[in-house]
Scaffold this active site. Structure first.
Site, PDB file in Angstrom:
ATOM      1  N   GLY A 127       0.970  -1.053   0.001  1.00  0.00           N
ATOM      2  CA  GLY A 127      -0.012  -0.192  -0.125  1.00  0.00           C
ATOM      3  C   GLY A 127       0.930   1.277  -0.073  1.00  0.00           C
ATOM      4  O   GLY A 127       0.905   2.033   0.976  1.00  0.00           O
ATOM      5  N   GLU A 244      12.628  -4.068  -4.270  1.00  0.00           N
ATOM      6  CA  GLU A 244      11.656  -4.170  -5.272  1.00  0.00           C
ATOM      7  C   GLU A 244      12.232  -4.120  -6.820  1.00  0.00           C
ATOM      8  O   GLU A 244      12.206  -4.761  -7.670  1.00  0.00           O
ATOM      9  CB  GLU A 244      10.374  -3.300  -5.272  1.00  0.00           C
ATOM     10  CG  GLU A 244       9.330  -3.304  -6.043  1.00  0.00           C
ATOM     11  CD  GLU A 244       8.330  -2.289  -5.856  1.00  0.00           C
ATOM     12  OE1 GLU A 244       8.231  -1.577  -4.796  1.00  0.00           O
ATOM     13  OE2 GLU A 244       7.213  -2.350  -6.905  1.00  0.00           O
TER      14      GLU A 244
HETATM   15  C1  LIG Z   1      -0.043  -2.831 -13.039  1.00  0.00           C
HETATM   16  C2  LIG Z   1       0.713  -1.881 -11.692  1.00  0.00           C
HETATM   17  C3  LIG Z   1       0.766  -2.496 -10.802  1.00  0.00           C
HETATM   18  C4  LIG Z   1       1.279  -1.670  -9.481  1.00  0.00           C
HETATM   19  N1  LIG Z   1       0.994  -2.370  -8.190  1.00  0.00           N
HETATM   20  C5  LIG Z   1       1.265  -1.441  -7.121  1.00  0.00           C
HETATM   21  C6  LIG Z   1       1.196  -2.136  -5.836  1.00  0.00           C
HETATM   22  O1  LIG Z   1       0.964  -3.242  -5.652  1.00  0.00           O
HETATM   23  N2  LIG Z   1       1.484  -1.261  -4.972  1.00  0.00           N
HETATM   24  C7  LIG Z   1       1.639   0.111  -4.853  1.00  0.00           C
HETATM   25  O2  LIG Z   1       1.768   0.942  -4.128  1.00  0.00           O
HETATM   26  N3  LIG Z   1       1.736   0.539  -6.232  1.00  0.00           N
HETATM   27  C8  LIG Z   1       1.454  -0.175  -7.397  1.00  0.00           C
HETATM   28  N4  LIG Z   1       1.706   0.485  -8.700  1.00  0.00           N
HETATM   29  C9  LIG Z   1       1.846   1.907  -8.538  1.00  0.00           C
HETATM   30  C10 LIG Z   1       3.091   2.263  -9.430  1.00  0.00           C
HETATM   31  O3  LIG Z   1       4.347   2.321  -8.594  1.00  0.00           O
HETATM   32  C11 LIG Z   1       3.011   3.731 -10.014  1.00  0.00           C
HETATM   33  O4  LIG Z   1       1.924   3.683 -11.144  1.00  0.00           O
HETATM   34  C12 LIG Z   1       4.150   4.437 -10.201  1.00  0.00           C
HETATM   35  O5  LIG Z   1       5.106   4.745  -9.306  1.00  0.00           O
HETATM   36  C13 LIG Z   1       3.749   5.707 -11.133  1.00  0.00           C
HETATM   37  O6  LIG Z   1       3.210   6.547 -10.577  1.00  0.00           O
HETATM   38  P1  LIG Z   1       1.736   6.990 -11.253  1.00  0.00           P
HETATM   39  O7  LIG Z   1       1.090   6.074 -11.840  1.00  0.00           O
HETATM   40  O8  LIG Z   1       1.069   7.823 -10.342  1.00  0.00           O
HETATM   41  O9  LIG Z   1       2.230   8.041 -12.511  1.00  0.00           O
HETATM   42  P2  LIG Z   1       2.601   9.413 -12.658  1.00  0.00           P
HETATM   43  O10 LIG Z   1       3.226   9.809 -11.505  1.00  0.00           O
HETATM   44  O11 LIG Z   1       1.542  10.373 -12.666  1.00  0.00           O
HETATM   45  O12 LIG Z   1       3.451   9.800 -13.824  1.00  0.00           O
HETATM   46  C14 LIG Z   1       2.901   9.828 -15.041  1.00  0.00           C
HETATM   47  C15 LIG Z   1       4.215  10.064 -16.040  1.00  0.00           C
HETATM   48  O13 LIG Z   1       4.831  10.954 -15.798  1.00  0.00           O
HETATM   49  C16 LIG Z   1       6.128  10.962 -15.672  1.00  0.00           C
HETATM   50  N5  LIG Z   1       6.939  11.553 -14.590  1.00  0.00           N
HETATM   51  C17 LIG Z   1       6.360  11.933 -13.467  1.00  0.00           C
HETATM   52  N6  LIG Z   1       7.233  12.719 -12.862  1.00  0.00           N
HETATM   53  C18 LIG Z   1       8.273  13.012 -13.589  1.00  0.00           C
HETATM   54  C19 LIG Z   1       9.621  13.570 -13.269  1.00  0.00           C
HETATM   55  N7  LIG Z   1       9.860  14.324 -12.141  1.00  0.00           N
HETATM   56  N8  LIG Z   1      10.526  13.480 -14.290  1.00  0.00           N
HETATM   57  C20 LIG Z   1      10.168  12.806 -15.262  1.00  0.00           C
HETATM   58  N9  LIG Z   1       8.880  12.210 -15.535  1.00  0.00           N
HETATM   59  C21 LIG Z   1       8.222  12.237 -14.859  1.00  0.00           C
HETATM   60  C22 LIG Z   1       6.166   9.431 -15.200  1.00  0.00           C
HETATM   61  O14 LIG Z   1       7.585   8.768 -15.368  1.00  0.00           O
HETATM   62  C23 LIG Z   1       5.123   8.854 -15.974  1.00  0.00           C
HETATM   63  O15 LIG Z   1       5.580   8.472 -17.251  1.00  0.00           O
HETATM   64  C24 LIG Z   1       1.297  -0.283  -9.833  1.00  0.00           C
HETATM   65  C25 LIG Z   1       1.195   0.185 -10.963  1.00  0.00           C
HETATM   66  C26 LIG Z   1       0.976  -0.581 -11.946  1.00  0.00           C
HETATM   67  C27 LIG Z   1       0.787   0.158 -13.310  1.00  0.00           C
END
Ligand SMILES: Cc1cc2nc3c(=O)[nH]c(=O)nc-3n(C[C@H](O)[C@H](O)[C@H](O)COP(=O)(O)OP(=O)(O)OC[C@H]3O[C@@H](n4cnc5c(N)ncnc54)[C@H](O)[C@@H]3O)c2cc1C
Length: 397
Positions: A127, A244
């Site tokens: 989480g 991880e």
């Molecule tokens: C299939 C799947 C399973 C997952 N499982 C888990 C889980 O079990 N537990 C959990 O806690 N989380 C989980 N996650 C969450 C995952 O860790 C996040 O999706 C990830 O950290 C990216 O965050 P976001 O989706 O909010 O994207 P955002 O942060 O909104 O990013 C969107 C885009 O903008 C880019 N970006 C954002 N900030 C910057 C920056 N400063 N510089 C350059 N580029 C940037 C990102 O790289 C991305 O391409 C999962 C995600 C997926 C897709």
């Protein structure tokens, strides 16, 4: 550096092969080979088989019931498991939470939770992420307010992988809203059966259920479920993330995937000749093979460091980026090799009475290609990892 295996390592590899031959259920490897997923029952079964053998926790110290294998043994094991189409072990309890508890948890927490992770009694989920706190994880808003000997937790987590099977979740929660972002976060262990927790499925485009939202409304969590010190959770969270990221590299799975691509490209014809003889395709296969060899060596170096108690640092980000690029490139090569046969929806190709459209191996190719788009996002997106590498290595600190 001598990259060939010593006689002891070859003997170990043979032992792993013999174990997989004898103990990996064929119906299980058939599902994995066909690109399918195991449900909870299947995962529990494989988990129990490995535990019985004492091989469930290769990276844990012996004092906690682990196998304490060295880097090469772990590499061999992963390679052989992937080649035999063994299921991947769900990492949340075993390789994410456990290292945190072993390093920062209290003796009581270690004694209570670690054996239950090994026995499979507890299924953990992660989480961390929230809407608005993914890459920018320190913005998380789920709050925990101390009330006597409990915390009261309110908020929402998202993308919780396999949370539908979990009975425990490790969570990052905000315990000090006044402090600087990273300094007001704590690491809590929460029983999913506590009143006030709701798991809502996120159904993916292909109809599968892999991720969830988890909602907390006035959830009472005993203070003894706090790991380490209050408001110091960011340190533990980062330590967990390096583990991880190393795990996501998946060298063995890439090796097995690359072998499958080569088999496909020998069977498929392009202009009357096997596709593998097409110079453009062959060059891409060669490039990915070179990248994979280089990454295997980096992986071994990093696992060796972790084995002597050093948390993998920025190298884990390098592995995460490179490992996921390689796996996605292999998925892309498989999709190209299968050509139009990759188009039919997987369930029509491999399930029920439908005759497969095209060769057997083409059925799961598109599903894997699309599903593995996630690899460069989860565990911290590759853009963010590149930022970490640039900041830590190239800028010298
Ligand atoms: C299939 C799947 C399973 C997952 N499982 C888990 C889980 O079990 N537990 C959990 O806690 N989380 C989980 N996650 C969450 C995952 O860790 C996040 O999706 C990830 O950290 C990216 O965050 P976001 O989706 O909010 O994207 P955002 O942060 O909104 O990013 C969107 C885009 O903008 C880019 N970006 C954002 N900030 C910057 C920056 N400063 N510089 C350059 N580029 C940037 C990102 O790289 C991305 O391409 C999962 C995600 C997926 C897709």
């Amino acid at each position: 550096m001598d990259l060939s295996y010593s006689p002891e390592e070859i003997a170990f590899r043979d032992e792993v092969r013999a174990f997989l031959d004898a103990k990996l259920p064929k119906e299980m490897s058939d599902v994995i080979r066909a690109g399918g997923e195991l449900g909870k029952e299947g995962h529990d079964r494989w988990h129990a088989i490995l535990n019985e053998q004492g091989w469930l926790a290769p990276n844990w110290p012996k004092e906690f019931g682990g196998a304490e294998w060295n880097a090469v043994q772990r590499h061999i094991f992963e390679e052989e498991c992937a080649a035999a189409y063994a299921p991947r072990i769900v990492p949340f309890g075993l390789s994410m939470l456990a290292p945190v508890l072993q390093k920062f948890g209290s003796k009581e927490q270690q004694d209570h939770y670690l054996p239950r992770i090994l026995s499979g009694e507890d299924w953990w989920c992660q989480g961390y992420s929230e809407p608005g706190a993914g890459s920018d994880l320190a913005s998380l808003k789920t709050k925990a307010v101390r009330d006597g000997d409990h915390y009261i937790v309110n908020g929402q987590k998202t993308w919780t992988t396999l949370g539908q099977y979990a009975n425990w979740i490790f969570c990052l929660v905000r315990t000090d809203p006044e402090a600087k972002q990273q300094e007001g976060i704590s690491f809590l262990l929460i029983d999913m059966n506590t009143p006030g927790i709701e798991v809502r499925p996120i159904i993916l485009l292909d109809g599968t259920h892999e991720v969830n939202e988890v909602w907390f409304t006035d959830v009472k969590v005993p203070v003894e479920n706090l790991v380490g010190e209050e408001n110091k959770g960011w340190t533990y969270a980062k330590y967990l993330l390096t583990h991880e990221r190393t795990n996501i590299a998946g060298v063995g799975f890439s090796q097995a995937g690359l072998n499958a691509v080569k088999r496909m490209a020998k069977a498929e014809k392009h202009k009357g000749k096997p596709l593998i003889e097409n110079p453009h395709f062959a060059a891409r296969v060669a490039q990915v093979e070179i990248d994979l060899m280089a990454m295997s060596t980096t992986n071994l170096r990093i696992i060796s460091k972790a084995a002597v108690g050093q948390a993998p640092g920025v190298e884990a980000s390098m592995l995460k980026v490179k490992g996921t690029i390689i796996r996605q490139e292999i998925n892309d090569l498989a999709r190209r090799a299968a050509g139009p046969y990759a188009m039919p929806f997987a369930s029509e190709a491999v399930e029920g009475d439908n005759m497969p459209v095209g060769p057997d191996y083409a059925g799961p190719v598109a599903a894997q290609y699309f599903n593995n788009r996630k690899l460069s996002i989860f565990g911290g997106s590759n853009e963010i990892q590149r930022g970490i590498i640039a900041k830590t290595m190239l800028a010298g600190g």
